[in-house]
Design an enzyme around this catalytic site. Structure first.
Site, PDB file in Angstrom:
ATOM      1  N   HIS A 134      32.336  19.093  45.108  1.00 57.44           N
ATOM      2  CA  HIS A 134      32.043  20.141  46.075  1.00 57.44           C
ATOM      3  C   HIS A 134      33.226  20.309  47.016  1.00 57.44           C
ATOM      4  O   HIS A 134      33.804  19.306  47.445  1.00 57.44           O
ATOM      5  CB  HIS A 134      30.808  19.766  46.902  1.00 57.44           C
ATOM      6  CG  HIS A 134      30.520  20.743  47.993  1.00 57.44           C
ATOM      7  ND1 HIS A 134      29.952  21.967  47.737  1.00 57.44           N
ATOM      8  CD2 HIS A 134      30.762  20.693  49.329  1.00 57.44           C
ATOM      9  CE1 HIS A 134      29.832  22.628  48.885  1.00 57.44           C
ATOM     10  NE2 HIS A 134      30.323  21.881  49.874  1.00 57.44           N
ATOM     11  N   ALA A 156      37.729  49.905  24.191  1.00 55.47           N
ATOM     12  CA  ALA A 156      37.308  49.082  25.341  1.00 55.47           C
ATOM     13  C   ALA A 156      37.081  47.636  24.922  1.00 55.47           C
ATOM     14  O   ALA A 156      36.093  47.004  25.289  1.00 55.47           O
ATOM     15  CB  ALA A 156      36.047  49.673  25.974  1.00 55.47           C
ATOM     16  N   LEU A 205      41.176  46.412  27.836  1.00 57.86           N
ATOM     17  CA  LEU A 205      40.726  46.227  29.219  1.00 57.86           C
ATOM     18  C   LEU A 205      41.707  45.360  30.016  1.00 57.86           C
ATOM     19  O   LEU A 205      41.955  45.617  31.200  1.00 57.86           O
ATOM     20  CB  LEU A 205      39.321  45.628  29.252  1.00 57.86           C
ATOM     21  CG  LEU A 205      38.235  46.525  28.632  1.00 57.86           C
ATOM     22  CD1 LEU A 205      36.873  45.862  28.703  1.00 57.86           C
ATOM     23  CD2 LEU A 205      38.194  47.902  29.292  1.00 57.86           C
TER      24      LEU A 205
END
Ligand code: FAD
Length: 467
Positions: free
Chosen positions: A446, A182, A187
């Protein structure tokens, strides 16, 4: 008459080819030798690049199947696996050719063949046709990389029992895929085939996945992957595989010992790590010292114990990452040119390219605790980030660890969308010795995911504003 070089680089991966490029930029005559037939090493041929091409394509496939409907797009989707593989191969082909171009541009002779060090200053290259050439050089850089760590008693055939190389070229989507290990590679590649339709079981010897990660991030990561459909059997070891029948019968046991169990699978991926590769190089004969793991020992300037022989990348100590090899290549070439090349090992990011991505740089909370360092934490979840909401990807968080006394950033850990890109800001901050306040007071556009990093930095001093 042997040909003369300032430096001969053995290995054409990210370590080797970047060393050759930098040597050329610094006016030194070099040759770069690789036995593979194509330059770019593990990374471009059977590592970073083909895996990321398949991760990208499989992510789009899954997104089109399950996510598009959430944003008001209806479509019918079907898989063209040969087409996906063709695109992956195209990217690999273009990039490996690109490396040859860069070597040429920087006046490094690209030589295809297997290199052997005959003595310090003398390298023999054997071509595929058996012909040999002798190169004489002031410096030799060993950049021979790494190879797959074998699982005792299991012999890959690269069709049913595969390594990270075979799994990148499967001809069909297996119904069941057993991933042994793993770690990052298991993964990532398990994720590719899960998205394409395979049932994935991951068997891991340790009691957690991705052992190097900050524990909190690792736990969240496992929860998310489980939700996506991966099954985990932790604290479990593979003790044998029977490949005689149509299905593989894999025998596993609890890591601490106990009753065995048989798991049936169609394909098994062995991904338990990588080990340095220096076979047939003539290192022992040349007097170069290796450590107990077979890695070439160097000082902090990449010099081995034999004058004029240097080593960089996966074949020496440190994380087995392409960008670590690249940074060592630059520093080593600069040292050879009489400059002051240096690598800051405290600021080397690492990324898992799953969905969401996981990225980190610097110390984990566990490492700080073990070292007795007093630290503060700032955290911010992507559920509270406007951009994450708009792209329907709110799993995960940003976690910043800063020195309790000085506020210097010691570690940044991100699980979430675009984590691999977001970590660059944290790496730069750490390279400059920034405080969490430096990040918190820097204007971030933003709406962007980077605002989550800023809000986490604000959290270190307890003034997160958007939560
Ligand atoms: C599936 C997979 C995914 C990965 N994904 C990532 C990722 O996303 N990001 C990341 O940073 N890293 C990733 N890695 C790791 C990365 O590929 C390595 O860290 C990197 O390639 C190391 O570079 P290197 O130059 O040290 O060695 P290599 O890239 O291994 O190159 C060494 C080269 O030397 C050649 N060679 C060896 N011996 C000789 C000899 N005697 N003569 C001539 N040539 C020789 C080899 O053929 C090889 O081409 C991944 C690895 C794998 C397997």
């Amino acid at each position: 008459m042997a040909e003369q070089f300032d430096a001969v680089v053995i290995g054409g991966g990210p370590g080797g080819y970047n060393a050759a490029i930098r040597l050329g930029q610094l006016g030194l005559k070099s040759a770069c030798i690789d036995s593979r037939g194509r330059f770019g090493g593990t990374c471009l041929n059977v590592g970073c690049i083909p895996s990321k091409a398949l991760l990208f394509a499989s992510e789009r496939f899954e997104e089109a199947k399950t996510e598009f409907a959430k944003i008001g797009i209806r479509c019918e989707v079907s898989l063209d696996l040969p087409g996906m593989m063709k695109q992956k191969d195209k990217v690999v082909g273009e990039l490996t050719k690109g490396v040859e171009f860069l070597l040429k541009k920087n006046k490094s002779e690209a030589i295809v063949g297997t290199a052997k060090i005959l003595s310090p200053g003398k390298v023999e290259v054997t071509g595929a046709d058996g012909s040999t050439r002798i190169l004489e050089t002031k410096n030799i850089i060993i950049a021979t990389g790494s190879e797959v760590m074998p699982l005792p008693g299991v012999t890959p055939d690269e069709t049913r029992i595969v390594t990270s190389t075979g799994i990148l070229a499967l001809k069909a989507v297996p119904k069941r895929l057993l991933v042994v290990g793993a770690g990052v590679i298991g993964l990532e590649l398990g994720s590719v085939w899960r998205r394409l339709g395979a049932e994935i079981t991951v068997v891991e010897f340790l009691d957690r996945i991705t052992p190097g990660l900050d524990n909190e991030v690792g736990k969240q990561f496992q929860r998310i992957l489980t939700k996506q459909g991966m099954k985990f059997q932790l604290s479990t070891k593979v003790v044998g595989v029977d490949a005689k029948g149509p299905a593989l019968k894999v025998t596993v046991e609890p890591a601490a010992g106990g009753a065995p169990q048989v798991i049936e699978t169609d394909v098994m991926l062995v991904a338990i790590g990588r080990r340095p590769y220096t076979a047939g190089l003539g290192l022992v004969e040349a007097g170069v010292t290796l450590d107990t793991k077979g890695r070439v020992i160097t000082d902090t300037h990449y010099k081995t114990n034999v004058p004029g022989i240097w080593a960089i990348g996966d074949c020496r100590e440190g994380p087995m990452l392409a960008h670590k090899a690249e940074d060592e290549a630059v520093a080593c070439a600069e040292r050879i040119a009489g400059r002051a090349g240096h690598v800051n090992y405290d600021a080397i990011p690492s990324v898992v390219y799953t969905m969401p991505e996981v990225a980190s740089v610097g110390k984990t909370e566990e490492e700080l605790k073990a070292a007795g360092v007093a630290y503060k934490i700032g955290k911010f979840p992507f559920t509270a980030n406007a951009r994450a909401k708009t792209i329907v990807s709110t799993d995960g968080f940003v976690k910043i660890l800063a020195d309790a006394a000085t506020d210097k950033v010691l570690g940044v850990h991100i699980i979430g969308p675009e984590a691999g890109n977001l970590i660059a800001e944290a790496t730069l901050a750490m390279e400059f010795g920034a405080s969490s306040e430096d990040i918190a007071r820097t204007c971030h556009a933003h709406p962007t995911l980077t605002e989550a990093v800023r809000q986490a930095a604000m959290g270190v001093e307890g003034w997160t504003m958007q939560m």
